[in-house]
Design a protein around this motif. Sequence first.
Motif, mmCIF file in Angstrom:
data_model
loop_
_atom_site.group_PDB
_atom_site.id
_atom_site.type_symbol
_atom_site.label_atom_id
_atom_site.label_comp_id
_atom_site.label_asym_id
_atom_site.label_seq_id
_atom_site.Cartn_x
_atom_site.Cartn_y
_atom_site.Cartn_z
ATOM 1 N N LYS A 128 0.845 -1.194 0.000
ATOM 2 C CA LYS A 128 0.000 0.000 0.000
ATOM 3 C C LYS A 128 0.882 1.245 0.000
ATOM 4 O O LYS A 128 1.846 1.333 0.758
ATOM 5 C CB LYS A 128 -0.910 -0.016 1.234
ATOM 6 N N GLU A 157 -1.611 6.034 -3.783
ATOM 7 C CA GLU A 157 -2.424 4.814 -3.739
ATOM 8 C C GLU A 157 -3.614 4.947 -4.697
ATOM 9 O O GLU A 157 -4.086 3.959 -5.267
ATOM 10 C CB GLU A 157 -2.879 4.548 -2.302
ATOM 11 N N GLU A 173 -4.398 2.044 -7.309
ATOM 12 C CA GLU A 173 -5.692 1.363 -7.412
ATOM 13 C C GLU A 173 -6.157 1.271 -8.859
ATOM 14 O O GLU A 173 -6.759 0.270 -9.268
ATOM 15 C CB GLU A 173 -6.752 2.111 -6.599
ATOM 16 N N THR A 206 -4.400 -1.733 -10.413
ATOM 17 C CA THR A 206 -4.415 -3.068 -9.790
ATOM 18 C C THR A 206 -5.816 -3.658 -9.629
ATOM 19 O O THR A 206 -5.952 -4.823 -9.302
ATOM 20 C CB THR A 206 -3.764 -3.031 -8.386
ATOM 21 N N LYS A 207 -6.849 -2.858 -9.841
ATOM 22 C CA LYS A 207 -8.204 -3.356 -9.543
ATOM 23 C C LYS A 207 -8.937 -3.913 -10.755
ATOM 24 O O LYS A 207 -10.139 -4.180 -10.679
ATOM 25 C CB LYS A 207 -9.013 -2.254 -8.856
ATOM 26 N N PHE A 237 -12.948 -2.222 -12.769
ATOM 27 C CA PHE A 237 -12.947 -1.425 -11.530
ATOM 28 C C PHE A 237 -13.824 -0.186 -11.711
ATOM 29 O O PHE A 237 -13.628 0.603 -12.618
ATOM 30 C CB PHE A 237 -11.511 -1.022 -11.190
ATOM 31 N N PHE A 272 -14.126 2.855 -10.806
ATOM 32 C CA PHE A 272 -13.352 3.898 -10.124
ATOM 33 C C PHE A 272 -14.191 5.147 -9.884
ATOM 34 O O PHE A 272 -15.058 5.490 -10.682
ATOM 35 C CB PHE A 272 -12.099 4.253 -10.933
#
Length: 334
Positions: free
Chosen positions: A207, A213, A217, A220-221, A225, A227
Amino acid sequence: VKVFITGCTGFIAKNIVKLLIERGYEVVGTARSKAKGDKLREDLKSDKFSYEIVEDIIKSDAFDEALKKHADAGVVLHTASPFFYDSTDPENDLVIPAIEGTKNILNAVHKFGTKVERFVITSSDAAIYSYEDEQNGSLSFDETSWNNISYEDAIKDPISAYYGAKSFAEKAAWAFVKEHNPSFKLTAVNPVYVFGPQAFDSDAKGKLNTSNEMIQELITKGPDFNFENAKGGFIDVRDVALAHIKAFENADTVGKRLFMVSSHFSSQMILDILNERFPQLKGKIPVGKPGTGEEDIKTLSKVSNSATKDLLQFPFKSLAESVEDTVKQILKEN
Ligand code: NDP
């Protein structure tokens, strides 16, 4: 000159420390743990860096021993302050440490840092406007603007608390200088959302700090995702680090606030940069609605920082460069 920096193991602080060492300064930092302090010392590989443990900045005498020991410090940079939003107790997690930490370092410097001539506080754009006002396209802000949120409103939720905390802490610093007329001069650095590489590749794991971050995100999601299309001001950490150094090296920054903003951004704009510049991420990250970023940021308040740019005299990195360098480092195998 010896530079004393609080919270030296933070994202922005490590970038400052690295630059200070490169420029030949002697640096003493405060760290909350031996593990973090030792890691930074190993990463820096320099005998010009040392650190002192300050576990809890809320204690009124938190910084006294460290300052007594380094009474030869000529500059203090105060960066230590909580920056996260996942809190169920925002007053105690965010507001109180920010205010008390600032008062405690100022008192310690006033009492024991007799050689300190310059004091730079890492404030924030959160001290310039409230979260709501930042998102209001009919408003304009510059170095003279203040977030005047009340304490009562600030402790209601984590975002208000972070914005309030930074505003109260910076106000406390200016009030301290006015009241005590200390031998040192104060300058504030007020960055908007800070992106850019960690000072050391080994820190770009797990993290990340709150602002980076958000980028991590996005990569990596997965492509689906959902968002949140965040938007606001952006500045690169390397520019923020240099601004802290110019803030104390230059005479004309005394009593000033340096509003560090390069441009506005939205998550969509970051995704467009990533999809364009990282073929290996294609299909693995969201696409969103490419090209609509400029529309996203039209609703944000206007910001002007020409006074800051006149004082600093260096160009700020672009969003594309900052995002590219941030993600290159995250993707690096090491
Ligand atoms: P980090 O979370 O990486 O750094 C925060 C620093 O403060 C760390 O050194 C941390 O110590 C220390 N700290 C936090 N809470 C406490 C506490 N309760 N007691 C003692 N030390 C504490 O974030 P950043 O580097 O991004 O933030 C540094 C400064 O910059 C903060 O003042 C922040 O408000 C400000 N800022 C950041 C922006 C951004 O987008 N990143 C934008 C505008 C301002 P430890 O390393 O042990 O966790």
